[in-house]
Enzyme design. Structure first.
Site, PDB file in Angstrom:
ATOM      1  N   ILE A 149      41.736  54.180   5.390  1.00 40.05           N
ATOM      2  CA  ILE A 149      42.281  55.414   4.830  1.00 40.05           C
ATOM      3  C   ILE A 149      40.709  56.498   5.204  1.00 40.05           C
ATOM      4  O   ILE A 149      40.942  57.200   5.475  1.00 40.05           O
ATOM      5  CB  ILE A 149      41.931  55.199   3.100  1.00 40.05           C
ATOM      6  CG1 ILE A 149      42.955  54.500   2.908  1.00 40.05           C
ATOM      7  CG2 ILE A 149      42.373  56.899   3.001  1.00 40.05           C
ATOM      8  CD1 ILE A 149      42.954  54.076   1.475  1.00 40.05           C
ATOM      9  N   ASP A 168      28.415  54.453   5.908  1.00 44.38           N
ATOM     10  CA  ASP A 168      28.637  52.777   5.487  1.00 44.38           C
ATOM     11  C   ASP A 168      28.524  51.931   5.922  1.00 44.38           C
ATOM     12  O   ASP A 168      28.366  51.798   7.416  1.00 44.38           O
ATOM     13  CB  ASP A 168      30.794  53.123   6.047  1.00 44.38           C
ATOM     14  CG  ASP A 168      31.473  51.851   5.306  1.00 44.38           C
ATOM     15  OD1 ASP A 168      30.175  50.888   4.950  1.00 44.38           O
ATOM     16  OD2 ASP A 168      33.128  51.612   5.078  1.00 44.38           O
ATOM     17  N   ALA A 224      39.726  57.191  -5.013  1.00 47.35           N
ATOM     18  CA  ALA A 224      39.269  56.061  -4.436  1.00 47.35           C
ATOM     19  C   ALA A 224      38.930  54.837  -5.625  1.00 47.35           C
ATOM     20  O   ALA A 224      40.142  54.375  -5.942  1.00 47.35           O
ATOM     21  CB  ALA A 224      38.196  55.062  -4.190  1.00 47.35           C
ATOM     22  N   ASP A 249      41.699  61.750  -9.023  1.00 47.71           N
ATOM     23  CA  ASP A 249      42.558  60.824  -8.820  1.00 47.71           C
ATOM     24  C   ASP A 249      43.082  59.372  -9.826  1.00 47.71           C
ATOM     25  O   ASP A 249      43.589  58.798  -9.988  1.00 47.71           O
ATOM     26  CB  ASP A 249      42.903  61.338  -7.604  1.00 47.71           C
ATOM     27  CG  ASP A 249      44.933  60.052  -7.644  1.00 47.71           C
ATOM     28  OD1 ASP A 249      46.026  60.270  -8.049  1.00 47.71           O
ATOM     29  OD2 ASP A 249      44.674  58.926  -7.172  1.00 47.71           O
ATOM     30  N   GLU A 254      41.558  54.268 -17.860  1.00 48.66           N
ATOM     31  CA  GLU A 254      43.237  55.503 -17.067  1.00 48.66           C
ATOM     32  C   GLU A 254      44.398  54.340 -18.563  1.00 48.66           C
ATOM     33  O   GLU A 254      44.157  53.197 -18.716  1.00 48.66           O
ATOM     34  CB  GLU A 254      44.328  54.512 -16.036  1.00 48.66           C
ATOM     35  CG  GLU A 254      42.786  55.442 -15.181  1.00 48.66           C
ATOM     36  CD  GLU A 254      42.561  54.898 -13.556  1.00 48.66           C
ATOM     37  OE1 GLU A 254      44.271  54.105 -13.409  1.00 48.66           O
ATOM     38  OE2 GLU A 254      42.418  55.558 -12.402  1.00 48.66           O
ATOM     39  N   HIS A 273      46.610  58.906 -10.760  1.00 51.66           N
ATOM     40  CA  HIS A 273      46.488  58.131  -9.743  1.00 51.66           C
ATOM     41  C   HIS A 273      47.178  57.841  -8.878  1.00 51.66           C
ATOM     42  O   HIS A 273      47.798  56.417  -8.469  1.00 51.66           O
ATOM     43  CB  HIS A 273      46.153  56.662 -10.387  1.00 51.66           C
ATOM     44  CG  HIS A 273      45.194  55.648  -9.353  1.00 51.66           C
ATOM     45  ND1 HIS A 273      44.388  54.632 -10.067  1.00 51.66           N
ATOM     46  CD2 HIS A 273      45.268  55.359  -7.787  1.00 51.66           C
ATOM     47  CE1 HIS A 273      43.846  53.986  -9.393  1.00 51.66           C
ATOM     48  NE2 HIS A 273      44.787  53.851  -7.987  1.00 51.66           N
ATOM     49  N   ILE A 274      47.888  58.977  -7.893  1.00 54.92           N
ATOM     50  CA  ILE A 274      48.436  59.057  -7.342  1.00 54.92           C
ATOM     51  C   ILE A 274      48.880  58.797  -5.971  1.00 54.92           C
ATOM     52  O   ILE A 274      49.312  59.655  -4.805  1.00 54.92           O
ATOM     53  CB  ILE A 274      49.466  59.531  -7.806  1.00 54.92           C
ATOM     54  CG1 ILE A 274      49.436  61.161  -8.613  1.00 54.92           C
ATOM     55  CG2 ILE A 274      50.697  59.724  -9.091  1.00 54.92           C
ATOM     56  CD1 ILE A 274      48.838  61.948  -7.368  1.00 54.92           C
ATOM     57  N   GLY A 276      47.574  57.136  -2.989  1.00 48.77           N
ATOM     58  CA  GLY A 276      48.405  56.691  -2.583  1.00 48.77           C
ATOM     59  C   GLY A 276      49.855  55.929  -2.865  1.00 48.77           C
ATOM     60  O   GLY A 276      50.433  56.156  -2.566  1.00 48.77           O
TER      61      GLY A 276
END
Length: 300
Positions: A149, A168, A224, A249, A254, A273-274, A276
């Site tokens: 991603i 990373d 993420a 997000d 939640e 949380h949208i 994706g």
């Protein structure tokens, strides 16, 4: 029987119904007693991120779990492995959706003018302030985590003229980005986007100290996992003006409860949380998950 505990594309629910008995109740995470009862004896379980696949639920007897998404922190992978339960995340199916969310939201935060509606409706004409927004071209996009991603996010950023740096420790190559440490990403990026799973190592990694180390006037995007950022510290950094904007997000809890810290915080975008989840991504995720579960159960 296949139990689906959270929302799924209806066409692919019907596709499964043509092959097996299906119970589809997308509010089951809010009804744990019903979840435990319905899961007993099912062959396959399909979830998103709210269903906690752990503890006593692992004794229900299902052979596989289909995850409508890619994050696996709500699934006890070791527990599944110990019981021979296969886990199928929808890897790649929502990559573009998340990447588009990050880049478009970052552009909105940098430009700033989209927050002016209340003032305009009150009769103000804040053209001077709105005209101080910034272009996304020429800015540095800093990616913490450089998986699939993040790579797509970087590609979209580059297409808009951004320079991409990434950190990373597990990445095998940094094609399309300049490799950097997390500290350097925070120090140089105009936009910081998080692309790491929630683990003991990453929990609260973006805390008050990390935010203070960010470039003044930068913006932060977290599509993420909740728990990676200290939400109260983000609010403080926005109130002080050190952060120019943030988009969250995902959240530590939640849905949000009444004790959240976000009321009247400036330049803050909240979404449920949208990152994706789009119409197209939901179709792709649902198809990949339905086919994986059906194949594993020999339903074809």
């Amino acid at each position: 029987m296949i139990l689906i505990t959270e929302f799924m594309d209806e066409a692919w629910v019907d596709w499964l119904r043509a092959r097996a008995e299906v119970v589809y109740e997308p509010d089951l995470p809010d009804r744990p007693d019903d979840l435990a009862r319905l899961a007993d004896g099912v062959q396959g379980l399909i979830v998103r991120n709210r269903t906690q696949v752990r503890g006593a639920l692992l004794d229900a007897g299902f052979a596989c779990v289909g995850r409508l998404g890619v994050g696996l922190d709500n699934i006890d992978l070791d527990g599944c492995a110990a019981k021979g339960i296969a886990v199928f995340p929808a890897t790649g199916a929502n990559t573009l959706s998340v990447a588009e969310y990050v880049v478009t939201t970052a552009a909105i935060l940098l430009r700033g003018a989209y927050m002016m509606r209340p003032a305009m409706e009150a009769g103000d004409w804040p053209r001077g302030v709105a005209g101080q927004g910034r272009e996304i071209a020429g800015k540095v996009l800093g990616l913490v985590g450089y998986g699939e991603i993040a790579r797509k996010t970087g590609a979209l950023g580059r297409a808009l003229g951004m320079e991409v740096v990434a950190a990373d420790p597990y990445a095998t190559d940094f094609e399309g980005a300049r490799e950097a440490s997390v500290a350097e990403v925070l120090a140089v990026a105009d936009v910081v986007s998080l692309h790491v799973p929630l683990t003991d190592e990453t929990r609260d990694m973006v805390n008050a100290d990390a935010l203070a180390a960010m470039k003044p006037g930068a913006v932060l995007v977290n599509a993420a996992r909740g728990g990676i950022v200290d939400e109260a510290a983000v609010c403080d950094a926005l109130r002080s003006g050190h952060l120019a904007g943030a988009a969250l997000d995902t959240f530590a809890a939640e849905p949000l409860d009444a004790a959240h810290s976000f009321a009247e915080v400036p330049n803050l975008i909240l979404t449920p949380h949208i990152g994706g989840v789009t119409a197209e991504a939901n179709t792709r995720v649902s198809e990949m998950t339905a086919r994986a579960v059906a194949d594993h159960l020999g339903l074809g």
